[in-house]
Scaffold this motif. Structure first.
Motif, PDB file in Angstrom:
ATOM      1  N   PRO A 245       0.795  -1.237   0.000  1.00 44.60           N
ATOM      2  CA  PRO A 245       0.000   0.000   0.000  1.00 44.60           C
ATOM      3  C   PRO A 245       0.823   1.279   0.000  1.00 44.60           C
ATOM      4  CG  PRO A 245       0.185  -0.811   2.235  1.00 44.60           C
ATOM      5  CD  PRO A 245       1.012  -1.745   1.362  1.00 44.60           C
ATOM      6  N   HIS A 369      -3.991   0.440  -5.822  1.00 45.54           N
ATOM      7  CA  HIS A 369      -4.270   1.081  -4.535  1.00 45.54           C
ATOM      8  C   HIS A 369      -4.687   2.537  -4.726  1.00 45.54           C
ATOM      9  CE1 HIS A 369      -2.280  -2.442  -2.784  1.00 45.54           C
ATOM     10  NE2 HIS A 369      -2.885  -2.108  -1.660  1.00 45.54           N
ATOM     11  N   THR A 381      -9.205   0.107   1.564  1.00 44.13           N
ATOM     12  CA  THR A 381      -8.328  -0.362   0.490  1.00 44.13           C
ATOM     13  C   THR A 381      -7.126  -1.099   1.044  1.00 44.13           C
ATOM     14  OG1 THR A 381      -9.007   1.474  -0.937  1.00 44.13           O
ATOM     15  CG2 THR A 381      -6.941   0.372  -1.477  1.00 44.13           C
TER      16      THR A 381
END
Length: 416
Positions: A245, A369, A381
């Motif tokens: 991420p 992402h 997310t």
């Protein structure tokens, strides 16, 4: 006490003089590379005034890196690996010198920088591919997990320590000096590679007239035929694309924590990898490397999912440190499978494919992402990506079928 020593980093590979020289030289070269990694985006932004150009620099290097990695992997299977490694290492040093030249000449050209970045990324892709194919020729198979952990520790440590002096030195000495320092640092690895013995293909001399494209196609067909390889690549790609991420770190720092905390978020993952490498002695005693790949990917996903739920900076850092440790283990066991599950004559090609997966996964992850974060929100997310990674790892374990000696199904490629 003896049990504690067995858990600490296994230094056995450093008893091999050739590996020890490469590893020590890699410390110097990795730190030098971080100088360039910091200066290039700063120069591009200074010349263009736009972050879009900085982002483009990352994409510019992807295609050359992927193509060069596949080409070098095929070449490493038919040529002397020492010679190919020496050429690509020297090439990286030359591009650093050219970066110094453009800074010295004050070209202030974004186009020139992008061309040089593309060339250097191509050489880096080729170099890392051949380097990983060289390691199994230097150390015994049972020491490969330890060797991979030592090499990963150097790269991760440089990722933490390198940017700090670069940021402090840049205002004092200028970008040209840092580029020049990088090119000088590369000389350490050139010397270490020069000291290697000849590494021609096992069982015969160099095969100069065989088409490289055919060898690349043969490597891809081998991956498609053997479940052990497919599953390792699947776990790694899922972890790097679904569960990485970093594209959301700026937004997290701005909205959940504090903008100045972003450096800590980036450093925590690398720090976790370094800490895991310091206790990587246990890796040497793991024999089911395929299972270890899937378990490590699952642990990475769990830690990322936990990070997505964190609302305080200390909790977020702890989760990222755990994630970094799992990512280090995933990389170590993935490399070990790819280095030991196939004959030496195809190792280069598999390492080339691995370089493409390792380079393409994070870039796809940034896209996924960034898009999902805008639509669903950052916490959902990040956590969702971690959960999906766990699901993929669990499916790999559950559908492994008949066990190979690596532990995730499929025939051993040597017996195909």
């Amino acid at each position: 006490m003896a049990r504690r020593r067995r858990l600490l980093v296994d230094l056995g590979p450093l008893r091999v003089a050739e590996f020890r020289r490469l590893w020590a030289a890699g410390i110097v070269t990795a730190l030098g590379a971080q100088l360039t990694a910091v200066v290039v985006p700063l120069q591009i932004y200074a010349f263009s005034g736009s972050s879009a150009w900085v982002g483009l620099a990352g994409l510019v290097g992807l295609a050359p890196m992927a193509a060069a990695a596949l080409w070098a992997g095929a070449l490493a299977d038919v040529r002397d690996r020492r010679r190919v490694l020496l050429t690509t290492t020297a090439g990286i040093g030359v591009t650093s010198l050219l970066l110094w030249a453009q800074a010295w000449a004050d070209l202030r050209s974004v186009g020139a920088l992008l061309v040089l970045v593309g060339a250097q990324q191509a050489l880096f892709g080729a170099n890392s591919t051949v380097s990983r194919a060289v390691t199994p020729r230097l150390v015994r198979p049972e020491l490969l997990p330890a060797a991979n952990a030592l090499q990963s520790m150097v790269l991760l440590s440089a990722g933490v320590a390198g940017p700090l002096p670069a940021g402090g030195l840049l205002p004092a000495v200028g970008s040209g000096t840092l580029y020049l320092a990088d090119s000088v640092a590369v000389c350490a690895t050139v010397w270490a590679v020069w000291r290697l013995p000849a590494l021609p293909p096992i069982g015969g001399g160099e095969r100069r007239h065989e088409p490289v494209l055919r060898h690349i196609a043969d490597g891809i067909r081998m991956v498609m035929r053997h479940q052990v390889l497919l599953r390792v690549y699947l776990c790694d790609f899922a972890a790097l694309s679904l569960g990485l991420p970093t594209a959301l770190f700026p937004q997290l720092a701005a909205q959940t924590f504090h903008p100045s905390d972003i450096g800590l978020l980036y450093a925590a993952v690398s720090a976790g990898g370094v800490l895991a490498a310091l206790v990587s002695g246990a890796f040497t005693r793991v024999h089911r490397h395929g299972v270890a790949v899937a378990v490590s990917a699952g642990m990475w996903g769990l830690a990322v999912a936990g990070f997505g739920t964190a609302r305080s900076l200390p909790a977020a850092v702890v989760w990222l440190i755990l994630a970094g440790g799992a990512l280090l283990a995933l990389g170590v066991f993935r490399k070990t499978v790819l280095q030991t599950a196939v004959p030496d004559g195809v190792r280069g090609r598999l390492q080339g494919i691995d370089t493409v997966v390792a380079a393409g996964g994070p870039r796809l992850g940034d896209l996924l992402h960034g898009t999902a974060g805008a639509a669903l929100g950052v916490p959902w997310t990040v956590t969702g990506g971690g959960v999906l990674t766990v699901v993929v790892a669990a499916l790999v374990l559950l559908t492994g079928g008949r066990r190979s000696r690596h532990g995730i199904g499929g025939r051993h490629p040597d017996r195909a």
